[in-house]
Every structure is written in structure tokens, then in C-alpha cells.
Design an enzyme around this catalytic site. Structure first.
Site, short mmCIF file in Angstrom:
data_model
loop_
_atom_site.label_atom_id
_atom_site.label_comp_id
_atom_site.label_asym_id
_atom_site.label_seq_id
_atom_site.Cartn_x
_atom_site.Cartn_y
_atom_site.Cartn_z
N ASP A 54 53.68 37.19 54.77
CA ASP A 54 52.81 37.01 53.63
C ASP A 54 53.58 36.07 52.70
O ASP A 54 54.80 36.05 52.74
CB ASP A 54 52.58 38.37 52.98
CG ASP A 54 51.81 38.26 51.70
OD1 ASP A 54 50.78 37.57 51.71
OD2 ASP A 54 52.23 38.85 50.69
N ASP A 92 54.82 42.32 51.09
CA ASP A 92 55.45 43.02 49.98
C ASP A 92 54.88 44.42 49.83
O ASP A 92 55.28 45.18 48.97
CB ASP A 92 55.36 42.24 48.67
CG ASP A 92 53.93 41.97 48.27
OD1 ASP A 92 53.02 42.45 48.97
OD2 ASP A 92 53.71 41.27 47.27
N ASP A 139 49.11 44.77 51.49
CA ASP A 139 49.15 44.38 52.88
C ASP A 139 49.05 45.55 53.84
O ASP A 139 49.25 45.39 55.04
CB ASP A 139 50.46 43.64 53.18
CG ASP A 139 50.57 42.36 52.38
OD1 ASP A 139 49.53 41.76 52.15
OD2 ASP A 139 51.69 42.00 52.00
#
Lengths: 72, 641
Positions: free
Chosen positions: B326, B533, B537
């Protein structure tokens, strides 16, 4: 319902046998034994009396490994 | 040593001394018959009574074919054949091996626990002017605790008095201490180094970071790897198979000799060979060393600030082929900062005239923008205000009008100011110069005249580039970046850190879809890592083969959803985690191959009668000792750091 118990056992193979014995005990949905941390994690079936089940687990474990102990 | 171990040691020493004395006595007075047997029985029973008991109980309970049974049958058999000293020696060495194993395992167990020695023993509270120590479990949320220099912070909370430097190394592996002052949040498990702190707790002990981490590490060995499952299945088949093999070895050759070759049956030789066979075959080297290796590997990783939630994940890490990141918060800091201010030079003079005189035009422009945005809580406004060094006098601003997705118009010192994106400029018909640098651009106009623009963007983490190259070096085939950010920003970040594939402007659901595509594209043996993080997610973290959450300190959601948790924000730790896992798996394979090879070789030698009882003892105890010593190497992290 999931609970972790301290166990007393001497060898890794015996720990594996305890795990098998605990898994096959009535009222236990699943069980894992970690020889490294000397702990047994037991997932109980819904609505059972944990203490009574654990007594049965201990008995089953003693059968496969006479010297073992579970801190119930 | 525990009491049990001490007792075994005493029994070993006693039996060994008795054996030596017995040999000396026999040298001068050669005894035979029942008396000799009785004399050998003394050390034999001293050293082997518990094994015999367990073997007996095992048979009663229908649990034959275990180690105790093997040892009992081998030694009793040897004695029955008149090989008294061999019988006792096998038992003696077996016990030495067991003692060593239990000592070594206990030692590594405490080593690993020491690595994770973050459990606080007490919390200080103030009671009637005195400081009292109470168990951390008894502290309630909102209660004030006192942490003196040198003490561990027992619970998560906020500093309400005092300032200090805090050592987080036990949690993050980061050795540089952090500064903390009043108002800062602190997490349990860190060590307070310099000043006295008063902390108001924000969580109960059971919910505090330190409890969560300990829980995670302690439960990690419950999730077993494929290799561990293989070994326990293997042991279940192997021991009975070997027993049957031994029985056949004892019976078939003599029968064959009798009936087909017209020779003496030589029962004694073959039974003895079968017993040797049994001693060699003991599976303990594998059964003990493999879980020990994984446990050591997980312990070593936690020491570096990498929490692995199970042996299975440690194993999977070593097979990683694809890694998906990400962007925001993982490869970048996740904090928006003003990067640059461009002033339209022709209009700079006017800028000076309109507002603050005698200042660099850049600063004036920033000040105008910050003033216009002074009432907004948008992240862009916050970064503008942070970049502006001046104290903003909000009284200068009037008639603020915020248009969602466009920007802000306001009146500053009587001048009409517009601060916003290109859409706002178009809407107000202001002739602006388009800026094509990747990032968020804030255009500023005063009295309908374009004055310049401000570039705001996220900062790439210091270690991101190095992290990617380290990953590529470690054999990762493909690196991918997924982001919800716009294409220009994504590509500039991706280029900067050398990532292979970039997908931008994705919604959270698109990220899952992208990961699905990648999962189907890679070959089955490779594993896909997703690094995020952990805040939004969670679905992707669960979908990937291995989900790694970053910057997890304080974020419970991340600890829940991920399989591996990096305690600090350093993306370089991923390559380290892969290295650690590869070494751990390497040691596991070494042990499997070594133990099986030596055993197979000795079994063949034993069956044809070349290997005697002593070689058999080496094949059992020696191999186990070597395997255990090899397994403890997983604990050493120095060479990898």
C-alpha cells in the site's frame, strides 16, 4: 469458548500425543499443545462445563503420557 | 536445572559410578550366573525404572510403540540375551540424551522468554502521598500511575506530568530512544529512561500493548507449520513401522536360515540386531528440533521488532515471491507536507503591495493561503498552517466560503482571496498557470489575479528505496504498489523507489481485486505478501497469503488482521523477516535431512550387523544433541542485522 492451560510434559512427542488425546475428548472442539511454551489451548464445544471436560482431558492425557499434568 | 532434571542427573551419575565399580570388580572376580545378573540389575533399575514403568503403563493403556516402549524392549531384550553391560549402557545413554534435551529446550525456552522480557511486574500509584506498588492488572482506566526512571511503563496511557526519553527497543528493536512530554501517548513495555512521569492510563492491562504482544508471541507456536505437521504425522507412522521392521528382522532371517539354508538359526544375533535397530530408530531428534527451530526463529524475529503470529507464517515468508505494498503510510510517511511554493514572478510585486510588505514573496503566499484556510480541518489546510511559521491572526480573515472539492474564498485585509484547486480557478474565471508536478496543487489568487501555487505532497520514507532493493536482492520476483492516490503521484513515488508495477486511483474494493488478480497470476508455490498500514487494509491483509501490518504500535486493528506485525514503521524489516525465515527453514531442512540420513544409514548397518549398540546410541542420542544444538542457532540474530 477458548481457554489456555499450563501443562507439564517432558518430551515433544508426548506433547503431540496429549494434543491428540485432548482433541478426541468429548466436549472439546479443538486443542493445540505447544511444547515450547508448555501451554494447551482448548476450544470447547458450546454449552459444556469446562471444568468437567478438562478433567476428562487430563484423564485421557494421563493415559497416553502417565507423567503429564495440566494446570486446571 | 529443575528438580526433575537434578534427580535424573543424580540417577545418571549413580548408575555410571556403579557400572564402573562393577566392571572393576568383575575384572578381579569374574562372576557368572544369577549373581551377575542381579548385580547389573542395580544400576539398570536405578537408571531405567521410570522408563520401564511408563512402557508398562503404555502397554496397559494400549499405547505401545512409543519411545519408552522402544527403550524398554531394547534393553530388556539385550539383558535377556546376556548382553548385560550393553543393556544398561543403552538405558544410561538414553537418559543422558533425554536430560540434555530437556536442559537445552528449557534453556532456549528461557532465552526466548528473555528476549520478550517486557512484562511489567508492578505499577506505582499514589496513595495518601506515598507511592504504592500494585499489580498492573489492578489499575483501572483513567487512573494515574507513576513511572520512575529505569522502570517499565506498565500500561498504555497519556503523560499528564513530566517529560523524559523513552526506550522502545524491547518493542521495536529500535535502539534510538524517543522523547516524550506532557500530552504524548505512551505505550506499555517501553522503558522510561530519564525523568519521572505521571501517566493517566487509557487501557486496562489486558488490553494494553504489552499484553497483546506477549499473548501474540506466546500463542504463535500454536499455529503449526507444514514441516511440523509433517513430522508429527511422520512420527505416528514411523514408530510402529520401525517396530514391525524390527520384529521381522528378529524373526524372518533365523527362520529363513533354518528352513531354506539348512543353517543354525542364530536367534541371538538377529534379535540383538533387531534391538539395535529399535534404538537407532527413535524419532526424538526430529520431533524436538523442528518445533524448537520455529520457536527460536519467532523469538529472534520478535527481538528485531518483527512479530510473527505463527510458525506457518514464518514458513510462508521464506517462500515469498510477490510483494504488494500500500502506498500511503507504508512506503510514504502518510503525512502531507508543503514541498514547494511557486510564485508568479510578474505578480510578486503586487503580492507585496496587497498584504505584508518586505517579506519574501513565497512566505507571503503561504501566509495568505494559510489564513484563508485557517478555519478548515481538511488535511491540506492543516499542512498549510503547519508550514506557515507565522502566528496566524484570524481577525484578518472575513467572509470565508468553503466549496467542497474546490477550495476556499475569503476576504483578507479587505482583499478577495481564492485558495483551491484548478476547478476553483476555472469557476472564478481566473487565468492561472497549470502546474504539472505530481502532488496536490493549491492555487492562490488575490483580487482575481493569479499569484502562484503551493505543492503539497506526502514524503517517501527514508528507507523505502533501500527496502525495495533489499527485497529484490532476496529473490522477490515482483514488487507492486497499490494506491488510491492519483496516477501522477503514484508514478513519481514508484519511480523514485524502483517499484515494478503501479496501480493507482483504486478504491479499497479495487485493491482486493488487484490482489486477487496477482494471486491467480503467480505460480502456486510462491507466496504473496501484502504490506499495509493496517488502518483500512484489513480485507486485503486477510486475502493475501501473508499480511504484514506496519506501524502497528497502538493500532489494534492491525494486530488483529495481520499475520506479521512490524513494530516500527521501517519497510526494511520485511527483507530481514524473509532472511530470518529462510535461515530458520534452512536449519529445519538441515535437521530433517541429517537425522533421516544418519538414521537410515545406521538402520541398514544395524540390520546387516555392522553397527553395534554403541553406534545405535550415537544414532539416537548423538543425532538428537546435534539437531538441538543446530536448532538453537535460529536464536542468533547478529549476523543478519
Amino acid at each position: 469458548m477458548e481457554k489456555t492451560y499450563k501443562i507439564e510434559v517432558d518430551c515433544a512427542n508426548c506433547a503431540a500425543k496429549m494434543e491428540e488425546a485432548a482433541k478426541n475428548t468429548e466436549g472439546v472442539a479443538d486443542a493445540t499443545v505447544s511444547f515450547m511454551t508448555l501451554k494447551m489451548k482448548v476450544t470447547f464445544d458450546d454449552g459444556v462445563d469446562e471444568k468437567a471436560v478438562m478433567k476428562k482431558v487430563l484423564k485421557a492425557c494421563r493415559k497416553v503420557e502417565p507423567d503429564c499434568d495440566i494446570d486446571i | 536445572m529443575t528438580r526433575k532434571q537434578k534427580k535424573t542427573l543424580i540417577r545418571i551419575l549413580t548408575a555410571a559410578v556403579l557400572m564402573v565399580v562393577l566392571q572393576v570388580v568383575l575384572h578381579f572376580f569374574p562372576l557368572t550366573g544369577l549373581l551377575l545378573l542381579l548385580l547389573y540389575m542395580v544400576p539398570y533399575l536405578i537408571i531405567g525404572y521410570d522408563i520401564l514403568r511408563k512402557a508398562f503403563l503404555g502397554i496397559i493403556h494400549g499405547e505401545i510403540f512409543d519411545e519408552n516402549f522402544l527403550m524398554a524392549i531394547a534393553t530388556v531384550g539385550a539383558i535377556a540375551l546376556g548382553e548385560y553391560s550393553e543393556g544398561v549402557a543403552v538405558m544410561l545413554f538414553y537418559q543422558i540424551g533425554e536430560l540434555f534435551q530437556s536442559y537445552a529446550v528449557g534453556k532456549s525456552r528461557s532465552n526466548i522468554t528473555a528476549l520478550m522480557d517486557i512484562r511489567p511486574d508492578y505499577a506505582n500509584i499514589e496513595k495518601n502521598g506515598d507511592i504504592e506498588q500494585i499489580p498492573p492488572e489492578d489499575v483501572k482506566i483513567g487512573q494515574t500511575i507513576i513511572v520512575r526512571p529505569g522502570e517499565k511503563i506498565p500500561l498504555d496511557g497519556v503523560i499528564i506530568e513530566g517529560s523524559s526519553t523513552i526506550n522502545t527497543s524491547a518493542l521495536t528493536g529500535e535502539s534510538v530512544p524517543r522523547d516524550a512530554e506532557t500530552g504524548d501517548e505512551v505505550i506499555s513495555g517501553c522503558v522510561n529512561m530519564t525523568g519521572l512521569l505521571k501517566i493517566q492510563t487509557s487501557k486496562e492491562f489486558g488490553e494494553s500493548t504489552v499484553s497483546k504482544i506477549l499473548d501474540l508471541v506466546e500463542n504463535s507456536s500454536m499455529k503449526k507449520s507444514k514441516s511440523e505437521n509433517f513430522i508429527s504425522k511422520f512420527a505416528r507412522v514411523y514408530t510402529p513401522a520401525v517396530c514391525i521392521g524390527a520384529a521381522l528382522l528378529a524373526v524372518l532371517p533365523p527362520l529363513a536360515r533354518m528352513f531354506f539354508m539348512q543353517m543354525e538359526p542364530a536367534w541371538g544375533t538377529w534379535v540383538f540386531r533387531a534391538l539395535t535397530f529399535l534404538v537407532i530408530s527413535c524419532p526424538c531428534a526430529l520431533v524436538i528440533s523442528i518445533p524448537l527451530s520455529f520457536f527460536g526463529g519467532i523469538g529472534a524475529a520478535s527481538k528485531c521488532g518483527i512479530l510473527v503470529k505463527g510458525s506457518n507464517y514464518l514458513e510462508a515468508l521464506s517462500e515469498a515471491g510477490y510483494i504488494v505494498f500500500d502506498k500511503t503510510g507504508t512506503l510514504t510517511e502518510g503525512v502531507f507536507r508543503v514541498q514547494k511554493v511557486y510564485v508568479k514572478q510578474e505578480n510578486a510585486e503586487k503580492l507585496d503591495l496587497f498584504l505584508v510588505k518586505g517579506k519574501p514573496a513565497e512566505e507571503s503566499l503561504l501566509e495568505i493561503a494559510a489564513l484563508a484556510e485557517s478555519y478548515s480541518s481538511h488535511p491540506i489546510s492543516i499542512s498549510l498552517r503547519e508550514a506557515c511559521k507565522e502566528d496566524l491572526n484570524k481577525d484578518r480573515v472575513a467572509d470565508i466560503e468553503e466549496t467542497g472539492g474546490h477550495g476556499v474564498t475569503a476576504r483578507i485585509d479587505g482583499n478577495e482571496v481564492a485558495v483551491g484547486n484548478a476547478k476553483l480557478m476555472n469557476k472564478l474565471n481566473i487565468a492561472y498557470e497549470e502546474c504539472t508536478v505530481p502532488g496536490t496543487i493549491v492555487y492562490v489568487a488575490v483580487n482575481h489575479m493569479y499569484m502562484g501555487c503551493i505543492l503539497i505532497s506526502d514524503v517517501i520514507k527514508e528507507n523505502s528505496k533501500e527496502a525495495i532493493s533489499a527485497l529484490k536482492e532476496s529473490g522477490i520476483r515482483k514488487t507492486v504498489m497499490l494506491t488510491g492516490d492519483n496516477k501522477a503521484v503514484a508514478e513519481s513515488v514508484g519511480r523514485e523507489i524502483n517499484i515494478d508495477e503501479i496501480h493507482s486511483e483504486l478504491l479499497p474494493a479495487d485493491k482486493v481485486a488487484q490482489v486477487e488478480t496477482l494471486l491467480s497470476e503467480k505460480n502456486a508455490k510462491e507466496k504473496l505478501i501484502f504490506v499495509g498500514d493496517g488502518i483500512n487494509d484489513a480485507p486485503v491483509l486477510t486475502r493475501a497469503d501473508i499480511g504484514i501490518a506496519m506501524g502497528a504500535l497502538g493500532s489494534d486493528a492491525a494486530i488483529e488482521a495481520a499475520d506479521v506485525v512490524l513494530m516500527d514503521d521501517d519497510p526494511k524489516k520485511i527483507a530481514l523477516a524473509i532472511k530470518l525465515s529462510r535461515r530458520c527453514l534452512g536449519i529445519v531442512y538441515q535437521n530433517i535431512v541429517f537425522a533421516l540420513l544418519v538414521k537410515a544409514l545406521c538402520l541398514i548397518l544395524g540390520a546387516v550387523g555392522i553397527a553395534n549398540m554403541w553406534i545405535a546410541i550415537f544414532a539416537d542420542v548423538g543425532v538428537m544433541v546435534i539437531a538441538v544444538l543446530n536448532a538453537t542457532r535460529t536464536l542468533n540474530t547478529k549476523k543478519l542485522m
